[in-house]
Write a protein that holds these residues in place. Structure first.
Motif, mmCIF file in Angstrom:
data_model
loop_
_atom_site.group_PDB
_atom_site.id
_atom_site.type_symbol
_atom_site.label_atom_id
_atom_site.label_comp_id
_atom_site.label_asym_id
_atom_site.label_seq_id
_atom_site.Cartn_x
_atom_site.Cartn_y
_atom_site.Cartn_z
ATOM 1 N N ASP A 1 17.465 40.171 6.868
ATOM 2 C CA ASP A 1 18.617 40.067 7.762
ATOM 3 C C ASP A 1 19.947 40.029 7.012
ATOM 4 O OD1 ASP A 1 17.312 40.183 10.192
ATOM 5 O OD2 ASP A 1 17.008 38.021 10.324
ATOM 6 N N ILE A 2 19.956 39.412 5.831
ATOM 7 C CA ILE A 2 21.237 39.311 5.109
ATOM 8 C C ILE A 2 21.425 40.480 4.142
ATOM 9 C CG2 ILE A 2 21.288 36.802 5.351
ATOM 10 C CD1 ILE A 2 20.568 36.580 2.373
ATOM 11 N N MET B 1 14.338 24.314 1.081
ATOM 12 C CA MET B 1 14.729 24.591 -0.299
ATOM 13 C C MET B 1 16.044 25.360 -0.389
ATOM 14 S SD MET B 1 11.092 25.659 -1.969
ATOM 15 C CE MET B 1 11.717 25.978 -3.621
ATOM 16 N N LEU B 2 16.350 26.153 0.640
ATOM 17 C CA LEU B 2 17.588 26.944 0.601
ATOM 18 C C LEU B 2 18.804 26.046 0.361
ATOM 19 C CD1 LEU B 2 17.133 29.532 3.511
ATOM 20 C CD2 LEU B 2 17.006 29.966 1.056
ATOM 21 N N LEU C 1 27.069 35.262 -3.928
ATOM 22 C CA LEU C 1 28.017 34.933 -2.863
ATOM 23 C C LEU C 1 27.417 35.223 -1.489
ATOM 24 C CD1 LEU C 1 31.296 36.375 -4.435
ATOM 25 C CD2 LEU C 1 30.709 33.966 -4.157
ATOM 26 N N SER C 2 26.662 36.308 -1.397
ATOM 27 C CA SER C 2 26.015 36.680 -0.131
ATOM 28 C C SER C 2 25.041 35.590 0.315
ATOM 29 C CB SER C 2 25.263 38.005 -0.310
ATOM 30 O OG SER C 2 24.455 38.279 0.809
ATOM 31 N N ILE C 3 24.203 35.116 -0.613
ATOM 32 C CA ILE C 3 23.223 34.072 -0.285
ATOM 33 C C ILE C 3 23.929 32.773 0.071
ATOM 34 C CG2 ILE C 3 21.406 32.611 -1.280
ATOM 35 C CD1 ILE C 3 20.434 35.153 -2.787
ATOM 36 N N LYS C 4 25.010 32.450 -0.676
ATOM 37 C CA LYS C 4 25.741 31.213 -0.412
ATOM 38 C C LYS C 4 26.346 31.219 0.996
ATOM 39 C CE LYS C 4 29.799 30.659 -2.207
ATOM 40 N NZ LYS C 4 30.591 30.501 -0.975
ATOM 41 N N CYS C 5 26.980 32.336 1.367
ATOM 42 C CA CYS C 5 27.586 32.426 2.703
ATOM 43 C C CYS C 5 26.521 32.398 3.793
ATOM 44 C CB CYS C 5 28.419 33.706 2.816
ATOM 45 S SG CYS C 5 29.899 33.718 1.782
ATOM 46 N N ALA C 6 25.380 33.025 3.526
ATOM 47 C CA ALA C 6 24.294 33.050 4.522
ATOM 48 C C ALA C 6 23.707 31.661 4.737
ATOM 49 C CB ALA C 6 23.204 34.019 4.071
ATOM 50 N N ILE C 7 23.571 30.884 3.647
ATOM 51 C CA ILE C 7 23.079 29.505 3.770
ATOM 52 C C ILE C 7 24.089 28.675 4.562
ATOM 53 C CG2 ILE C 7 22.487 27.384 2.506
ATOM 54 C CD1 ILE C 7 21.486 29.202 0.221
ATOM 55 N N HIS D 1 26.647 40.973 5.030
ATOM 56 C CA HIS D 1 26.356 40.481 6.382
ATOM 57 C C HIS D 1 27.623 39.817 6.900
ATOM 58 C CE1 HIS D 1 25.978 36.344 4.748
ATOM 59 N NE2 HIS D 1 25.435 36.957 3.711
ATOM 60 N N GLY D 2 27.614 39.415 8.147
ATOM 61 C CA GLY D 2 28.819 38.859 8.752
ATOM 62 C C GLY D 2 29.374 37.639 8.040
ATOM 63 N N GLY D 3 28.485 36.771 7.570
ATOM 64 C CA GLY D 3 28.929 35.573 6.862
ATOM 65 C C GLY D 3 29.727 35.913 5.618
#
Length: 356
Positions: free
Chosen positions: A120-121, A139-140, A160-166, A224-226
């Motif tokens: 999704d991200i 864990m995220l 940065l993508s993972i951080k914003c998604a979390i 992604h949007g985040g």
């Protein structure tokens, strides 16, 4: 004859039946504290939890739940054979949570859900590493920069993508369905809705603004949007770069930037403009890599402590302030609250090297 009725004892279903018997026998101590759990119950819990490969060692070493409660990471490695650092982290977090009986919605998101979330991200290329490491929703929240590097995520943009998604998950209280995959109303899009867009939804938007031929380039990009709303340095130029729109196609880039600015709204535009005008601004690139965080001498002592999660450097620090629990679902005001953590990330740029 009773033994041969449907659902009765069958030789082929021995393990399943022996386990279900155990579960029935445990009804009396179902509410018992974790420390009093029997060996078999702990083993069943480990199996359900995605760490079934360690059950054989657990049967030999664990006498009760108390064994795990008092175990250090070193004990887990030696006695249970858990050499994988993220498997140890998963177990420590789970034991801590179940012992304190925290009502944590992130715990309901298992590692299979996380692999779908990566789709999704827009980062499906990391699914194998995350699946092997059994990274789940809980864990995220506790992933560090070095954890992501261990998972072979080296790109600064993907961090940065993972951080914003979390962060989006935090704001939506780990609702498993908070990301939007399909358009609802193309004519009435607010930034508070865009922040919940999946990678696929962003591609749908590109098609709606006549950039369909470039949309497939976003696969595996982490857009992604985040990321679009919450990362101050993500602007129209960054999106054009990821879409592989050549710099000489100025009209096309201008068309993209115009539509991008309409999408994010005036408040986010102003935020991104201020960041671009600051002296410390460095544009996002696809080549910037994140370097491992080096441990100082003072931190080596912390490695031996069980409470590893107090040693901070999380990829997405948790904000427990009341303002952080609303926002993206109700109004755009949550953007500011979320953005404070994003700005904090800019302080870590000393870890990031530009690769020409």
């Amino acid at each position: 004859l009773a033994e041969f009725r449907r659902g009765g004892l069958r030789a082929t279903a021995g393990p399943r039946l022996s386990r279900s018997k155990e579960t029935k026998g445990q009804k009396s101590d179902y509410n018992a504290p974790f420390a009093q759990w029997s060996t078999e119950r702990v083993c069943n819990w480990l199996e359900d939890f995605g760490l079934c490969q360690y059950v054989i060692f657990a049967r030999q070493w664990v006498t009760s739940g108390h064994t795990l409660l008092t175990a250090t990471p070193q004990d887990m490695e030696k006695e249970l054979g858990i050499k994988h650092p993220l498997h140890r982290k998963k177990l420590i977090l789970a034991v801590k949570s179940i012992n304190t009986k925290q009502d944590d919605k992130s715990a309901q998101l298992d590692h299979i859900w996380v692999t779908r979330w990566l789709d999704d991200i827009g980062l499906p290329q990391y699914k194998d590493q995350f699946h092997e490491s059994r990274v789940d929703g809980r864990m995220l929240q506790y992933l560090t920069v070095n954890d992501l590097l261990f998972l072979k995520v080296t790109s600064q943009l993907h961090h940065l993508s993972i951080k914003c998604a979390i962060h989006v998950l935090h704001v939506n209280q780990f609702n498993p369905h908070c990301l939007r995959r399909r358009p609802v109303d193309e004519n009435n899009i607010s930034p508070s809705e865009v922040v919940q867009w999946s990678n696929h939804r962003v591609m749908e938007w590109l098609r709606s603004v006549d950039l369909a031929e470039y949309a497939p380039n976003l696969r595996g990009s982490g857009v992604h949007g985040g990321l679009i709303i919450l990362e101050p340095r993500f602007n129209g130029d960054a999106l054009a770069m990821l879409l592989n729109i050549p710099p000489q196609k100025t009209l096309l880039r201008r068309h993209l930037t115009t539509n991008f600015n309409v999408l994010i709204g005036p408040e986010a535009q102003q935020e991104k403009r201020e960041i671009m005008e600051s002296t410390a601004y460095t544009p996002l690139t696809t080549t910037a890599k994140v370097r491992p965080k080096k441990l100082g001498f003072s931190q080596f002592g912390n490695l031996r402590k069980k409470k590893f999660d107090e040693s901070t450097d999380y990829i997405c620090p948790m904000d427990t302030s009341p303002g952080a629990t609303n926002g993206t679902q109700k109004s755009y005001g949550g953007y500011k609250g979320l953005n404070q953590l994003t700005d904090r990330e800019l302080d870590k740029l000393d870890q990031v090297g530009q690769i020409d």
